[in-house]
Scaffold this motif. Structure first.
Motif, PDB file in Angstrom:
ATOM      1  N   GLU A   1     -52.579  50.595   9.210  1.00 48.78           N
ATOM      2  CA  GLU A   1     -51.385  50.254   9.902  1.00 48.78           C
ATOM      3  C   GLU A   1     -50.937  48.959   9.645  1.00 48.78           C
ATOM      4  O   GLU A   1     -49.614  48.652   9.801  1.00 48.78           O
ATOM      5  N   SER A   2     -51.542  47.905   9.856  1.00 51.00           N
ATOM      6  CA  SER A   2     -51.185  46.593   9.741  1.00 51.00           C
ATOM      7  C   SER A   2     -51.394  45.946   8.319  1.00 51.00           C
ATOM      8  O   SER A   2     -51.175  44.776   8.408  1.00 51.00           O
ATOM      9  N   ASP A   3     -51.499  46.729   7.524  1.00 54.11           N
ATOM     10  CA  ASP A   3     -51.842  46.070   6.052  1.00 54.11           C
ATOM     11  C   ASP A   3     -51.523  47.017   5.153  1.00 54.11           C
ATOM     12  O   ASP A   3     -52.083  47.465   4.441  1.00 54.11           O
TER      13      ASP A   3
ATOM     14  N   THR B   1     -57.990  47.165   9.873  1.00 56.46           N
ATOM     15  CA  THR B   1     -56.517  46.880   9.585  1.00 56.46           C
ATOM     16  C   THR B   1     -56.402  45.367   9.438  1.00 56.46           C
ATOM     17  O   THR B   1     -55.829  44.669   9.851  1.00 56.46           O
TER      18      THR B   1
ATOM     19  N   SER C   1     -55.823  42.389   7.608  1.00 59.92           N
ATOM     20  CA  SER C   1     -54.954  42.119   6.823  1.00 59.92           C
ATOM     21  C   SER C   1     -55.251  40.489   6.809  1.00 59.92           C
ATOM     22  O   SER C   1     -55.317  40.031   5.895  1.00 59.92           O
TER      23      SER C   1
END
Length: 459
Positions: free
Chosen positions: A394-396, A208, A210
């Protein structure tokens, strides 16, 4: 360490009078005197530390005395450092590592002094063995996996001090190709925990990442820590280990990128590096890896915006000659590559990197008119898009939005090949993403499904 009642230990049978005499001959004496004493006759000292035909080692005699064992482990490490010929003599004994390897498993507590001290001695003795022979020796090949496994438990601990000890000992033994190959074979134990710390320092979680691709973190800091509270000393030692490993770049380069995304991670760490000594190791490692894996890793470095970062670094007047040399070599490699790049090549590199960002091709109607058919004919690029969309990010979440944008454009421009995309599961995945929590993902997936719906009545 508390004072040991040596005479009482002899009376209790924890060591012999002869062993005590040998210990006292080198204990608390000057280094030069110690060296002269041992070099006159190394055998008694080798027997003291590793046993042999003339008698057991003090470790065998003092099994129940932790204080004596700790003392001997410290002394042993000092002796082989001060008197290299003693290390040679010990290595001539049958199974010289056996007793020390057994001590690695003597406690489940990572803070216990005995296994820590045994690991220190083993790391130094094995390193001596590795550098004194041009060929792999069986005793080293047998011992290294056990030592690496123990050191990995230190690196996985939450104590930065223990982590640093583990990493430094790894660095000590990575002196030969065989040691590095063994290290690589145990990568789940050895490599993975090191990269967990590196990702923490970069402020990114695995899969994840990002921040790795956005370049959002600060370029420099006056602080002596990276992100996540990772101290500069620990960071330096981890980077040193990966740099040592990078000399086997053909062996480890593809796997480091596939498993750990090392190139974008190192670009991010280079952007954050607060000291020239960490910058030097980051540049040197990237140079080694890219030089040996130009076809696969240079495109990823370009997508991760390494060329722009190198241009920034070039303005900072690095004082280290090696760092400047690696910077120039990297710059030249990347410049040669980018000169021959077309817009399609840039897009393909980005997809193959496994990470998407809103670079110009994604929003260009001209790009899709000219290249959509070529992308589908490539075969590997649609498969890679399917792989990218299969992750959660989830985070990008923008990665998923961009992928939906690209899939919609492919369907619009080459509708006769939409079955190819459906076979890869992309239609089903895009429809799933219509209910995603992220607004941009929902919007782009809705547009992509709309392109498919235009042709739904033709079947």
């Amino acid at each position: 360490m508390t004072k040991i009642p040596w005479d009482g230990a002899v009376r209790a049978g924890n060591l012999s009078e002869e062993q005590l005499k040998i210990i006292k001959s080198v204990d608390k004496v000057r280094k030069e005197q110690r060296k002269q004493t041992i070099e006159l006759n190394t055998d008694p000292y080798a027997t003291l530390l590793a046993g042999g035909e003339s008698g057991p080692s003090v470790l065998e005699k003092a099994q129940k005395r932790q204080d004596i064992i700790q003392y001997i482990l410290v002394l042993a490490t000092d002796l082989i450092a001060d008197v290299p010929v003693l290390a040679t003599t010990i290595l001539q004994r049958t199974d010289p590592y056996k007793q020390y390897l057994a001590l690695l498993g003597s406690s489940n507590n990572p803070e216990d002094a005995v296994p820590l001290l045994a690991a220190t001695f083993l790391a130094n003795l094995i390193a001596f063995s590795l550098t004194s022979s041009s060929k792999a020796v069986e005793r080293d090949s047998d011992a290294l996996p056990k030592l690496y496994s123990y050191l990995s438990t230190l690196v996985k601990s939450q104590d930065a001090g223990l982590q640093d000890i583990g990493v430094q000992h790894m660095s000590t033994v990575l002196r030969s190709s065989s040691a590095k190959e063994t290290f690589w074979k145990q990568k789940n134990d050895t490599i993975a925990p090191l990269f967990d710390i590196l990702r923490k320092a970069a402020g990114a979680a695995k899969d994840t990442d990002s921040t790795l691709w956005s370049g959002a973190a600060s370029v420099r800091s006056a602080d002596t820590r990276f992100g996540g509270g990772v101290g500069l000393q620990l960071m330096y030692h981890i980077l040193l280990v990966i740099w040592q490993l990078s000399f086997e770049a053909e062996l480890v380069g593809p796997g480091l990128e596939e498993d750990e995304e090392i190139v974008p991670l190192y670009v991010q760490l280079l952007r954050m590096s607060p000291k020239e000594k960490t910058t030097r190791l980051l540049l040197a490692t990237l140079h080694n890896l890219l030089e040996a894996n130009k076809k696969t890793l240079i495109p990823i470095a370009t997508t991760a915006r390494l060329p722009a970062l190198l241009a920034n670094l070039a303005t900072r007047h690095l004082t280290d000659d090696d760092a400047k040399e690696d910077l120039d070599a990297l710059d030249q490699m990347l410049d040669e590559y980018t000169k021959g790049q077309t817009t399609f090549d840039e897009y393909a590199d980005e997809v193959q990197s496994g990470h998407l960002r809103w670079s110009p091709p994604h929003r260009s109607a001209t790009f899709w008119r000219e290249n959509a058919r070529k992308i589908l004919q490539d075969k590997e690029l649609p498969k890679k898009l399917a792989e990218i969309t299969g992750k959660k990010w989830e985070s990008d979440k923008k990665v998923l939005a961009i992928a939906c944008n690209d899939i919609g454009n492919l369907v619009r421009e080459v509708p006769e090949h939409r079955t190819t995309l459906e076979k890869l599961g992309l239609k089903v995945r895009v429809m799933e993403l219509m209910t995603d929590a992220d607004e941009s993902v929902r919007w782009e997936s809705l547009k992509a499904v709309g392109e498919w719906m235009r042709y739904s009545f033709e079947r």
